[in-house]
Design an enzyme around this catalytic site. Structure first.
Site, PDB file in Angstrom:
ATOM      1  N   GLY A  16       0.828  -1.214   0.000  1.00 31.96           N
ATOM      2  CA  GLY A  16       0.000   0.000   0.000  1.00 31.96           C
ATOM      3  C   GLY A  16       0.858   1.259   0.000  1.00 31.96           C
ATOM      4  O   GLY A  16       2.084   1.200  -0.147  1.00 31.96           O
ATOM      5  N   GLY A  42      -3.650  -2.009  -2.330  1.00 29.88           N
ATOM      6  CA  GLY A  42      -2.232  -1.868  -2.668  1.00 29.88           C
ATOM      7  C   GLY A  42      -1.997  -2.399  -4.079  1.00 29.88           C
ATOM      8  O   GLY A  42      -2.883  -2.991  -4.691  1.00 29.88           O
ATOM      9  N   LEU A  77       0.087  -2.772   9.140  1.00 25.06           N
ATOM     10  CA  LEU A  77      -0.487  -1.634   8.408  1.00 25.06           C
ATOM     11  C   LEU A  77      -1.672  -2.036   7.532  1.00 25.06           C
ATOM     12  O   LEU A  77      -2.318  -1.162   6.948  1.00 25.06           O
ATOM     13  CB  LEU A  77       0.593  -0.996   7.497  1.00 25.06           C
ATOM     14  N   TYR A 149     -14.495   1.553  10.202  1.00 18.20           N
ATOM     15  CA  TYR A 149     -13.069   1.889  10.286  1.00 18.20           C
ATOM     16  C   TYR A 149     -12.711   2.376  11.696  1.00 18.20           C
ATOM     17  O   TYR A 149     -11.812   1.828  12.336  1.00 18.20           O
ATOM     18  CB  TYR A 149     -12.768   2.975   9.256  1.00 18.20           C
ATOM     19  N   LYS A 153     -10.644   0.130  14.305  1.00 18.93           N
ATOM     20  CA  LYS A 153      -9.317   0.544  14.774  1.00 18.93           C
ATOM     21  C   LYS A 153      -9.296   0.675  16.297  1.00 18.93           C
ATOM     22  O   LYS A 153      -8.275   0.410  16.929  1.00 18.93           O
ATOM     23  CB  LYS A 153      -8.932   1.888  14.133  1.00 18.93           C
ATOM     24  N   TYR A 163      -3.459  -8.016  24.775  1.00 17.00           N
ATOM     25  CA  TYR A 163      -2.357  -8.976  24.547  1.00 17.00           C
ATOM     26  C   TYR A 163      -1.110  -8.548  25.327  1.00 17.00           C
ATOM     27  O   TYR A 163      -0.345  -9.386  25.789  1.00 17.00           O
ATOM     28  CB  TYR A 163      -2.017  -9.085  23.053  1.00 17.00           C
ATOM     29  N   THR A 179      -1.884  11.576   6.225  1.00 18.95           N
ATOM     30  CA  THR A 179      -0.554  11.539   5.628  1.00 18.95           C
ATOM     31  C   THR A 179      -0.713  11.474   4.108  1.00 18.95           C
ATOM     32  O   THR A 179      -1.649  10.858   3.614  1.00 18.95           O
ATOM     33  CB  THR A 179       0.213  10.321   6.155  1.00 18.95           C
TER      34      THR A 179
HETATM   35  P1  NAD Z   1      -3.486   1.696   1.720  1.00 19.79           P
HETATM   36  O1  NAD Z   1      -4.907   1.365   1.412  1.00 19.79           O
HETATM   37  O2  NAD Z   1      -2.654   2.296   0.633  1.00 19.79           O
HETATM   38  O3  NAD Z   1      -2.717   0.414   2.253  1.00 19.79           O
HETATM   39  C1  NAD Z   1      -3.334  -0.627   2.933  1.00 19.79           C
HETATM   40  C2  NAD Z   1      -2.763  -1.932   2.413  1.00 19.79           C
HETATM   41  O4  NAD Z   1      -3.355  -3.020   3.138  1.00 19.79           O
HETATM   42  C3  NAD Z   1      -3.068  -2.187   0.946  1.00 19.79           C
HETATM   43  O5  NAD Z   1      -1.892  -2.570   0.268  1.00 19.79           O
HETATM   44  C4  NAD Z   1      -4.104  -3.279   0.961  1.00 19.79           C
HETATM   45  O6  NAD Z   1      -4.089  -4.075  -0.211  1.00 19.79           O
HETATM   46  C5  NAD Z   1      -3.716  -4.032   2.212  1.00 19.79           C
HETATM   47  N1  NAD Z   1      -4.808  -4.805   2.824  1.00 19.79           N
HETATM   48  C6  NAD Z   1      -6.071  -4.395   3.093  1.00 19.79           C
HETATM   49  N2  NAD Z   1      -6.788  -5.376   3.657  1.00 19.79           N
HETATM   50  C7  NAD Z   1      -5.952  -6.441   3.766  1.00 19.79           C
HETATM   51  C8  NAD Z   1      -6.102  -7.766   4.268  1.00 19.79           C
HETATM   52  N3  NAD Z   1      -7.265  -8.198   4.767  1.00 19.79           N
HETATM   53  N4  NAD Z   1      -5.045  -8.602   4.205  1.00 19.79           N
HETATM   54  C9  NAD Z   1      -3.862  -8.198   3.680  1.00 19.79           C
HETATM   55  N5  NAD Z   1      -3.656  -6.959   3.181  1.00 19.79           N
HETATM   56  C10 NAD Z   1      -4.696  -6.096   3.233  1.00 19.79           C
HETATM   57  O7  NAD Z   1      -3.509   2.645   2.994  1.00 19.79           O
HETATM   58  P2  NAD Z   1      -2.348   3.464   3.705  1.00 19.79           P
HETATM   59  O8  NAD Z   1      -2.679   4.889   3.573  1.00 19.79           O
HETATM   60  O9  NAD Z   1      -1.013   2.989   3.267  1.00 19.79           O
HETATM   61  O10 NAD Z   1      -2.587   3.054   5.227  1.00 19.79           O
HETATM   62  C11 NAD Z   1      -1.807   2.075   5.880  1.00 19.79           C
HETATM   63  C12 NAD Z   1      -2.245   1.961   7.336  1.00 19.79           C
HETATM   64  O11 NAD Z   1      -2.077   3.213   7.991  1.00 19.79           O
HETATM   65  C13 NAD Z   1      -3.716   1.571   7.490  1.00 19.79           C
HETATM   66  O12 NAD Z   1      -3.826   0.679   8.561  1.00 19.79           O
HETATM   67  C14 NAD Z   1      -4.383   2.882   7.822  1.00 19.79           C
HETATM   68  O13 NAD Z   1      -5.532   2.680   8.607  1.00 19.79           O
HETATM   69  C15 NAD Z   1      -3.295   3.605   8.586  1.00 19.79           C
HETATM   70  N6  NAD Z   1      -3.476   5.059   8.507  1.00 19.79           N
HETATM   71  C16 NAD Z   1      -3.200   5.739   7.343  1.00 19.79           C
HETATM   72  C17 NAD Z   1      -3.407   7.104   7.298  1.00 19.79           C
HETATM   73  C18 NAD Z   1      -3.098   7.914   6.063  1.00 19.79           C
HETATM   74  O14 NAD Z   1      -3.310   9.123   6.068  1.00 19.79           O
HETATM   75  N7  NAD Z   1      -2.575   7.340   5.003  1.00 19.79           N
HETATM   76  C19 NAD Z   1      -3.912   7.792   8.404  1.00 19.79           C
HETATM   77  C20 NAD Z   1      -4.211   7.044   9.556  1.00 19.79           C
HETATM   78  C21 NAD Z   1      -3.973   5.692   9.594  1.00 19.79           C
END
Ligand code: NAD
Ligand code: UDP
Length: 316
Positions: A16, A42, A77, A149, A153, A163, A179
């Site tokens: 991702g 991703g 992530l 969501y 979370k 845990y 981000t």
């Molecule tokens: P993204 O959607 O680009 O990446 C998430 C990745 O997880 C993807 O590659 C997707 O294919 C994979 N994925 C989803 N469900 C899955 C599953 N069941 N099994 C395996 N892989 C799975 O999002 P991101 O922006 O890179 O976010 C990454 C993490 O950071 C997430 O947990 C998100 O909640 C957290 N986050 C991101 C932001 C932001 O602004 N980008 C803000 C707060 C939290």
């Protein structure tokens, strides 16, 4: 790298946006990186440049199902992060957050790995306290459109701490604020990617509401530095810790900046504000500054320019 400092590191969601930048960083440091992803949001193109490296391995797997691996550290992530994606199948979003966390925590417990959870500012909901400090419990609608969501979370955080208390799992919890940067999904509906794509195509910029709602935008490199510092920080510092850029901007200010940087002819139009859309969001990062000596260094204009370059290239 010397053998003793060389670790086996699992990155779930590694294909991702954030995950792929984290893989870049860890592979570059010489660690053995296992990237686990089901490619829901991703893509292979995010990590294609790593595929030939001897210290990088890609595993196509859905985290909702258990997985047996031997690792020293886990960055958890995996989870669709944009509202468009996490609402596409809300029950699956909850399963990824809750069952995925249980599977990863179980793995961490079995192999005694350190595990870091990518939590989110969304656990604060539509905050009644501003800026948000880690001791604020949030104002979350448990049955709304964003709840799969937000509550997913929140439950994952609960699991991490249970845990930790029950099984002595070595945890780290980071609450990530908005981000942005290269490799954001062009159709993920998030504000930075939407506005940049619209501006580059000279389409109308869709501000939701009157644009007076605020967000604080952190450039991806700063965030990755924070995650790595947290993982390598003291064991008694579990977090939760906020990570984001405290410079706050209204959405209309962001629209104007992006029009200026892209030299676009786009007009700003106003669409209805989505339900449960938080009016303000800004992290208080005092804890990260104190415990990890971390703070963002990339200014919004600088980060937006790099992100615009990326989108200009992929849209060509
Ligand atoms: P993204 O959607 O680009 O990446 C998430 C990745 O997880 C993807 O590659 C997707 O294919 C994979 N994925 C989803 N469900 C899955 C599953 N069941 N099994 C395996 N892989 C799975 O999002 P991101 O922006 O890179 O976010 C990454 C993490 O950071 C997430 O947990 C998100 O909640 C957290 N986050 C991101 C932001 C932001 O602004 N980008 C803000 C707060 C939290
Ligand atoms: N937003 C907007 N136009 C868009 C996309 C988003 O005005 O085309 C607004 C959205 O309503 C919210 C802010 O930008 O107030 C940030 O939205 P995003 O989905 O990026 O993040 P989140 O709401 O999860 O912080």
């Amino acid at each position: 790298m010397k053998y003793h400092s060389h670790k086996r590191i699992l990155v779930t969601g590694g294909a991702g946006f954030l995950g792929s930048h984290l893989c870049d960083r860890l592979v570059g440091q010489g660690h053995e990186v296992l990237c686990l992803d089901n490619f829901f949001t991703g893509s292979k193109s995010n990590i294609a440049h790593l595929l030939g490296k001897p210290n990088f391995e890609l595993i196509r797997h859905d985290m909702v199902l258990p997985v047996f691996l031997e690792v020293d550290e886990i960055y958890n992530l995996a989870c669709p992060a944009s509202p468009v994606h996490y609402r596409y199948n809300p029950v699956k979003t909850i399963k990824t957050n809750v069952m995925g966390a249980i599977n990863m925590l179980g793995l961490a417990k079995r192999v005694k790995a350190k595990i870091l959870q990518a939590s989110t500012s969304e656990i604060y909901g539509n905050p009644l306290k501003h800026p948000q400090t880690e001791d604020y419990w949030g104002n979350v609608n448990p049955i709304g459109a964003r709840s799969c969501y937000d509550e997913g979370k929140r439950c994952a955080e609960t699991l991490f701490f249970d845990y930790h208390r029950e099984n002595r799992v070595n945890i780290r919890v980071v609450r990530i604020f908005n981000t942005y940067g290269p490799r954001m999904h062009p159709n993920d509906g998030r504000v930075v990617s939407n506005f940049i794509v619209q501006a580059l195509n000279d389409q109308d910029i869709t501000v939701y509401g009157d644009g007076s709602q605020s967000r604080s935008f952190c450039y991806v490199d700063d965030l990755i530095e924070g995650l790595v510092r947290m993982m390598n920080g003291p064991d008694d510092f579990t977090g939760p810790v906020n990570m984001g850029n405290p410079d706050e901007f209204t959405i209309i200010e962001l629209a104007r900046k992006i029009i200026e940087i892209t030299d676009s002819h786009s007009k700003i139009i106003f669409n209805p504000l989505p339900k449960d859309d938080p009016m303000q969001r800004r992290p208080d990062i005092s804890l990260a500054m104190e415990k990890l000596k971390w703070e963002p260094v990339v200014k919004l204009e600088q980060g937006l320019k790099k992100t615009v370059e990326y989108f200009a290239e992929i849209l060509n």
